[in-house]
Write a protein that holds these residues in place. Sequence first.
Motif, PDB file in Angstrom:
ATOM      1  N   HIS A 131       0.705  -1.071   0.237  1.00 38.62           N
ATOM      2  CA  HIS A 131       0.015   0.018   0.197  1.00 38.62           C
ATOM      3  C   HIS A 131       0.795   1.199   0.007  1.00 38.62           C
ATOM      4  O   HIS A 131       0.745   2.278  -0.790  1.00 38.62           O
ATOM      5  CB  HIS A 131      -1.213   0.113   1.185  1.00 38.62           C
ATOM      6  CG  HIS A 131      -1.833   1.171   1.272  1.00 38.62           C
ATOM      7  ND1 HIS A 131      -2.677   1.310   2.283  1.00 38.62           N
ATOM      8  CD2 HIS A 131      -2.328   1.959   0.461  1.00 38.62           C
ATOM      9  CE1 HIS A 131      -3.469   2.221   1.995  1.00 38.62           C
ATOM     10  NE2 HIS A 131      -3.170   2.887   0.943  1.00 38.62           N
ATOM     11  N   THR A 132       1.962   1.328   0.712  1.00 43.34           N
ATOM     12  CA  THR A 132       3.107   2.292   0.868  1.00 43.34           C
ATOM     13  C   THR A 132       3.489   2.373  -0.830  1.00 43.34           C
ATOM     14  O   THR A 132       3.566   3.646  -1.078  1.00 43.34           O
ATOM     15  CB  THR A 132       3.836   2.138   1.646  1.00 43.34           C
ATOM     16  OG1 THR A 132       3.462   1.849   3.151  1.00 43.34           O
ATOM     17  CG2 THR A 132       4.917   3.270   2.057  1.00 43.34           C
ATOM     18  N   CYS A 133       3.933   1.529  -1.145  1.00 43.40           N
ATOM     19  CA  CYS A 133       4.235   1.574  -2.663  1.00 43.40           C
ATOM     20  C   CYS A 133       2.955   2.244  -3.623  1.00 43.40           C
ATOM     21  O   CYS A 133       3.488   3.141  -4.288  1.00 43.40           O
ATOM     22  CB  CYS A 133       4.491   0.175  -3.286  1.00 43.40           C
ATOM     23  SG  CYS A 133       5.968  -0.534  -2.472  1.00 43.40           S
ATOM     24  N   ALA A 134       1.889   1.737  -3.404  1.00 40.98           N
ATOM     25  CA  ALA A 134       1.091   2.317  -4.239  1.00 40.98           C
ATOM     26  C   ALA A 134       0.666   3.899  -3.924  1.00 40.98           C
ATOM     27  O   ALA A 134       0.599   4.690  -4.803  1.00 40.98           O
ATOM     28  CB  ALA A 134      -0.309   1.571  -3.940  1.00 40.98           C
ATOM     29  N   MET A 135       0.813   4.096  -2.570  1.00 41.55           N
ATOM     30  CA  MET A 135       0.516   5.659  -2.409  1.00 41.55           C
ATOM     31  C   MET A 135       1.874   6.347  -2.858  1.00 41.55           C
ATOM     32  O   MET A 135       1.380   7.574  -3.550  1.00 41.55           O
ATOM     33  CB  MET A 135       0.436   6.051  -0.717  1.00 41.55           C
ATOM     34  CG  MET A 135      -0.929   5.316  -0.036  1.00 41.55           C
ATOM     35  SD  MET A 135      -0.961   5.434   1.633  1.00 41.55           S
ATOM     36  CE  MET A 135       0.048   4.311   2.134  1.00 41.55           C
ATOM     37  N   GLY A 154      15.165  -2.186  -6.178  1.00 46.87           N
ATOM     38  CA  GLY A 154      14.873  -2.546  -4.625  1.00 46.87           C
ATOM     39  C   GLY A 154      14.025  -1.642  -3.920  1.00 46.87           C
ATOM     40  O   GLY A 154      13.826  -0.434  -4.460  1.00 46.87           O
ATOM     41  N   ILE A 155      13.343  -2.220  -2.936  1.00 44.17           N
ATOM     42  CA  ILE A 155      12.449  -1.530  -2.169  1.00 44.17           C
ATOM     43  C   ILE A 155      12.748  -2.024  -0.477  1.00 44.17           C
ATOM     44  O   ILE A 155      13.152  -3.170  -0.361  1.00 44.17           O
ATOM     45  CB  ILE A 155      10.991  -1.988  -2.369  1.00 44.17           C
ATOM     46  CG1 ILE A 155      10.490  -1.429  -3.681  1.00 44.17           C
ATOM     47  CG2 ILE A 155      10.148  -1.198  -1.047  1.00 44.17           C
ATOM     48  CD1 ILE A 155       8.871  -2.173  -3.949  1.00 44.17           C
ATOM     49  N   TYR A 175      14.781   7.015  -3.979  1.00 41.42           N
ATOM     50  CA  TYR A 175      13.533   7.732  -3.441  1.00 41.42           C
ATOM     51  C   TYR A 175      13.613   7.408  -2.085  1.00 41.42           C
ATOM     52  O   TYR A 175      13.920   6.355  -1.553  1.00 41.42           O
ATOM     53  CB  TYR A 175      12.028   7.100  -4.099  1.00 41.42           C
ATOM     54  CG  TYR A 175      11.977   7.460  -5.554  1.00 41.42           C
ATOM     55  CD1 TYR A 175      11.646   8.392  -6.119  1.00 41.42           C
ATOM     56  CD2 TYR A 175      12.415   6.231  -6.475  1.00 41.42           C
ATOM     57  CE1 TYR A 175      11.480   8.658  -7.292  1.00 41.42           C
ATOM     58  CE2 TYR A 175      12.444   6.502  -7.685  1.00 41.42           C
ATOM     59  CZ  TYR A 175      11.960   7.736  -8.309  1.00 41.42           C
ATOM     60  OH  TYR A 175      11.679   7.894  -9.624  1.00 41.42           O
ATOM     61  N   LYS A 176      13.156   8.476  -1.097  1.00 40.81           N
ATOM     62  CA  LYS A 176      12.781   8.332   0.239  1.00 40.81           C
ATOM     63  C   LYS A 176      11.268   8.607   0.351  1.00 40.81           C
ATOM     64  O   LYS A 176      11.068   9.783   0.008  1.00 40.81           O
ATOM     65  CB  LYS A 176      13.889   9.106   1.040  1.00 40.81           C
ATOM     66  CG  LYS A 176      15.268   8.338   1.116  1.00 40.81           C
ATOM     67  CD  LYS A 176      16.165   9.732   1.896  1.00 40.81           C
ATOM     68  CE  LYS A 176      17.354   9.199   1.617  1.00 40.81           C
ATOM     69  NZ  LYS A 176      18.485  10.135   2.437  1.00 40.81           N
ATOM     70  N   VAL A 191      12.181   8.265   7.434  1.00 37.96           N
ATOM     71  CA  VAL A 191      12.088   7.449   6.364  1.00 37.96           C
ATOM     72  C   VAL A 191      11.166   6.259   6.524  1.00 37.96           C
ATOM     73  O   VAL A 191      11.749   5.378   7.705  1.00 37.96           O
ATOM     74  CB  VAL A 191      13.553   7.161   5.737  1.00 37.96           C
ATOM     75  CG1 VAL A 191      13.517   6.292   4.802  1.00 37.96           C
ATOM     76  CG2 VAL A 191      14.335   8.641   5.285  1.00 37.96           C
ATOM     77  N   VAL A 192      10.194   6.013   5.841  1.00 42.37           N
ATOM     78  CA  VAL A 192       9.432   4.804   6.171  1.00 42.37           C
ATOM     79  C   VAL A 192       9.807   3.928   4.909  1.00 42.37           C
ATOM     80  O   VAL A 192       9.235   2.460   5.077  1.00 42.37           O
ATOM     81  CB  VAL A 192       7.870   5.215   6.069  1.00 42.37           C
ATOM     82  CG1 VAL A 192       7.557   6.105   7.524  1.00 42.37           C
ATOM     83  CG2 VAL A 192       7.271   5.961   4.785  1.00 42.37           C
ATOM     84  N   MET A 193      10.231   4.241   3.723  1.00 46.63           N
ATOM     85  CA  MET A 193      10.453   3.472   2.523  1.00 46.63           C
ATOM     86  C   MET A 193      11.826   3.818   1.889  1.00 46.63           C
ATOM     87  O   MET A 193      11.384   5.235   1.622  1.00 46.63           O
ATOM     88  CB  MET A 193       9.169   3.222   2.050  1.00 46.63           C
ATOM     89  CG  MET A 193       9.195   2.220   0.810  1.00 46.63           C
ATOM     90  SD  MET A 193       7.980   1.898  -0.026  1.00 46.63           S
ATOM     91  CE  MET A 193       8.111   2.959  -1.665  1.00 46.63           C
ATOM     92  N   THR A 194      12.067   3.044   1.304  1.00 43.20           N
ATOM     93  CA  THR A 194      13.355   3.637   0.223  1.00 43.20           C
ATOM     94  C   THR A 194      12.915   2.682  -0.977  1.00 43.20           C
ATOM     95  O   THR A 194      12.494   1.626  -0.860  1.00 43.20           O
ATOM     96  CB  THR A 194      14.668   3.294   0.696  1.00 43.20           C
ATOM     97  OG1 THR A 194      15.123   2.071   1.260  1.00 43.20           O
ATOM     98  CG2 THR A 194      15.127   4.420   1.623  1.00 43.20           C
TER      99      THR A 194
END
Length: 149
Positions: free
Chosen positions: A60-64, A88-89, A126-127, A135-138
Amino acid sequence: MFRIFFEDIDVGQKDAFGSYEVTKEEVIDFASKYDPQPFHLDEEVAKQSVFGALCASGWHTCAMMMRMMVDHMKDKGLAGLGSPGIDGIEWKRPVFPGDVLSIESEYTAKRDSKSRPNLGLVKSAYKVKNQKGEVVMTMRGNAMVAKRG
């Protein structure tokens, strides 16, 4: 329509954009369709999980993130032609309802396409950050970008 092409992109160029408020309803709706794990669906169960509260699926974070990226590309007029994939994620922290997400990006490499002379390939880092600056996702991604003419 397009104002920024492959030739206009400089390696090292940075940008910051986006503002996406995460809602409880959206977390549960996304999870019920695509990632029905209890800590994404049930607040009481989530309190007992490693996350301590209801949280969004990483997907979901990826989709947002994707929504913010596409909106930004349209606003800037970037001649994006899709992506051949990602490198990578990493999900660094949970995303909770009430968080407001934004993105910082940097172009890290670019090269001409060997098979399609009308486009170039661009690598970006990306951050995704929450409202606290955490940072919640890279993600490290690749994009196809049209050349002028």
